[in-house]
Design a protein around this motif. Structure first.
Motif, short mmCIF file in Angstrom:
data_model
loop_
_atom_site.label_atom_id
_atom_site.label_comp_id
_atom_site.label_asym_id
_atom_site.label_seq_id
_atom_site.Cartn_x
_atom_site.Cartn_y
_atom_site.Cartn_z
N ASN A 263 23.44 -17.51 -36.65
CA ASN A 263 22.03 -17.78 -36.38
C ASN A 263 21.29 -18.25 -37.64
N ASP A 264 21.76 -17.82 -38.79
CA ASP A 264 21.20 -18.25 -40.07
C ASP A 264 22.29 -19.01 -40.80
N THR A 265 22.04 -20.30 -41.07
CA THR A 265 23.09 -21.15 -41.65
C THR A 265 22.81 -21.49 -43.12
N SER A 266 22.18 -20.58 -43.85
CA SER A 266 21.82 -20.89 -45.24
C SER A 266 22.72 -20.21 -46.27
N ASP B 57 31.11 -25.16 -43.43
CA ASP B 57 29.97 -25.22 -44.34
C ASP B 57 29.61 -26.69 -44.52
N SER C 92 27.88 -22.35 -40.88
CA SER C 92 27.32 -22.39 -39.52
C SER C 92 28.27 -21.81 -38.49
N LYS D 105 29.12 -18.51 -33.82
CA LYS D 105 28.11 -19.42 -34.36
C LYS D 105 27.03 -18.57 -35.01
#
Length: 593
Positions: A419-422, A459, A442, A417
């Motif tokens: 930590n930054d999902t951008s 995504d 993510s 998983k």
């Protein structure tokens, strides 16, 4: 152009606010590439039958494939109306359509020429008279002198440029209400929105999109069926970019120009327009081109030649003196003509060797070598060059393959998983060009299915499954927010300078000029501390070059100009580079639930 929308776009980009980044309505457009055979208009012939030495073609392929600044995708050479060479550079195939970027501006020029031939338009026609319904006092005051010719020659001076394509839905309104930086016609300033407005003129006059207008006048007569052109949110063909076309079909349009607008004994477009369009009308900066710019067409380095040119290496080079056309698609880090790829091509075909007389036995021998060279370039599996570097090279390759297989076995079934999902799978350059901004990845899952290694990336609402070959390319189709893209992927294991285990995943977008390169690092033996480096090629340097004008206007803004003095521009550049090539981390799913 008003700076606020640009500032908002850049801020959302930097802050990785992917849901708010685009101010343009998105809707899926790109179709799946049709799975049927292409209509081959050109007969095939050997190079020597058309007076070209196969050795010259071998030298060309050698230099193009070995150049560190050149990343070839497709090459086609047409001589005397016959294809004498066609090659895909693995993992790219020779027949697949390819994004043409600004190459298509020259086709937009054809549509304008056809309207003029029909008597429906004149090069001296003024924009304020063509767009009567949309003009206002500011348009009349600012743009009263802008003509069709100024758009064709990139001399309009209108400040509404490419950045406007990400800041709103109504590009015609944005262009017509924009300020003008210099007297129209007085200087050259490359601006893709000039080409977009030419397309808008076609729609304004005919009531059709430019794509529809060209269907019965260009595509059908030339037998071009596998072609697609994006539209803006208002349904106007983009004109300056957004065209996907096959190399042979691009070659047909080049041949149409060589034949002075005639195809199968039918005059598709007038000889007068071809001659006008391909003669220099304005000078260009030396870093961008060679002998000037005509009507949406660049003059070439070879005397009398001209070029349909698109960024990153998409070209149709037309040499009238030797009746030759060269079509290229590539992923080079260049925006215009000045690049090593075009230098190589120019130098090869400037030699006497290309037409030197040899015995037929020599020609047949070198032609056989040429065929073998093309076969080698099109192979999708990386193999050691034993003939060149000996068995030590094979041992290194075999060890690399074994190490990759061992690492992959350790990864089967692991999920992380982020930590930054951008960060998205789609390269940032392509997200901007196609206005297709994804939410961000993510979750990453490594798995094996049907004896294949694959990586799943979640995504937003989409889950992308990528099949990757070990030191070889495997092909997959990806659904990117409703648009299907063909990609080829390859993985290999290596070590970084700190002796950390690295899995490098290279994803080539086969219909585009960009690759997504993802490096997975593990900071511990249990493989729980995942670090991911996201890169794209062409990458940060090229995107920064394209953002130079935007960066300048932002750092010179009154609110910001006093901050950090002269260091602000370098700080901005550093932040943007980190945005383009971010580093993110992830933890095993079981530890985050």
């Amino acid at each position: 152009m008003e700076q606020k929308p640009i500032l908002e776009f850049i801020w959302n980009l930097i802050s990785r606010n992917t849901k708010e980044i685009s101010k343009v309505d998105y809707f899926p457009q790109k179709p799946v590439y049709p799975q049927f055979s292409q209509n081959e208009a050109f007969p095939r012939a050997t190079p020597y039958s058309q007076g070209i030495s196969p050795k010259s073609i071998i030298d060309l392929l050698d230099q193009l494939s070995e150049s560190s600044h050149t990343h070839m995708h497709q090459l086609m050479i047409i001589k005397n109306g016959k294809i004498i060479t066609e090659c895909g550079f693995a993992p790219y195939t020779r027949n697949l359509w390819h994004a043409s970027y600004s190459l298509c501006k020259s086709i937009t020029g054809i549509a304008i020429g056809m309207l003029i031939d029909e008597g429906k338009l004149h090069v001296d026609g003024r924009l304020v008279n063509i767009f009567k319904r949309q003009k206002n006092f500011m348009t009349i005051f600012r743009q009263r002198d802008i003509t069709v010719k100024h758009l064709l020659t990139m001399t309009s001076g209108v400040s509404f440029n490419e950045a406007g394509a990400v800041t709103g839905n109504d590009w015609v309104k944005g262009f017509l209400e924009s300020s003008v930086k210099f007297t129209p016609g007085s200087q050259f300033e490359y601006n893709s929105m000039n080409s977009y407005m030419l397309s808008a003129i076609v729609s304004e006059i005919t009531g059709e999109t430019m794509m529809e207008y060209l269907r019965k006048r260009l595509w059908a007569p030339l037998g071009i069926t596998n072609v697609f052109w994006e539209t803006c949110p208002k349904g106007i063909t983009k004109g300056g970019w957004g065209l996907f076309i096959c190399p042979e079909d691009a070659g047909k349009i080049g041949q149409l120009f060589l034949q002075k607008g005639k195809w199968d004994n039918t005059q598709i477009i007038s000889k007068e327009w071809i001659e006008e369009a391909t003669s220099p009308k304005t000078q260009v900066p030396s870093e961008m081109g060679f002998g000037g710019y005509g009507y949406q067409i660049w003059m070439g380095k070879r005397s009398g030649s001209y070029v349909f040119n698109g960024m990153l290496g998409q070209n149709v080079l037309i040499y009238p003196d030797i009746q030759m056309i060269i079509v290229t698609n590539a992923g080079n880090s260049v925006l215009f003509q000045k690049c090593e790829m075009l230098d190589i091509i120019h130098n090869i075909f400037a030699k006497d060797e290309i037409t030197k007389n040899h015995s037929m036995m020599y020609y047949k021998y070198t032609y056989h070598k040429l065929q073998k060279k093309i076969e080698k370039l099109e192979e999708r599996e990386q193999k050691p060059k034993i003939y060149k570097d000996g068995w030590s090279c094979w041992k290194k390759w075999n060890n690399k393959k074994k190490n990759t297989e061992a690492l992959i076995r350790k990864l089967y079934g692991r999920s992380y998983k982020l930590n930054d999902t951008s960060v998205s799978l789609f390269p940032l350059m392509l997200q901007v060009v196609h206005n297709n901004f994804e939410e961000g990845i993510s979750m990453i899952h490594f798995m094996k299915t049907e004896d294949k290694f694959c990586i799943q990336l979640k995504d937003g609402e989409f889950t992308h499954t990528i099949y990757a070959g070990i030191l070889c390319w495997k092909e997959t189709e990806l659904n990117l927010k409703g648009e299907i893209y063909r990609v080829a992927a390859m993985v290999q294991a290596t070590k970084d300078e700190d002796d950390r285990t690295v899995l490098k995943l290279n994803i080539a977008f086969l219909e585009e000029a960009s690759n997504r390169i993802i490096k997975f690092f593990w900071n511990d033996s249990d493989m729980k501390q995942l670090e991911i480096q996201w890169m794209e090629s062409p990458g940060a340097e090229l995107i920064l070059e394209g953002l130079e004008s935007v960066a300048g206007s932002i750092t010179e803004h009154p609110i910001l100009s006093g901050i950090h003095g002269k260091n602000l521009a370098s700080i901005f550049t550093k932040i943007i580079k980190q945005t383009i090539e971010p580093v993110t981390t992830g933890m095993p799913v079981e530890e985050t639930e």
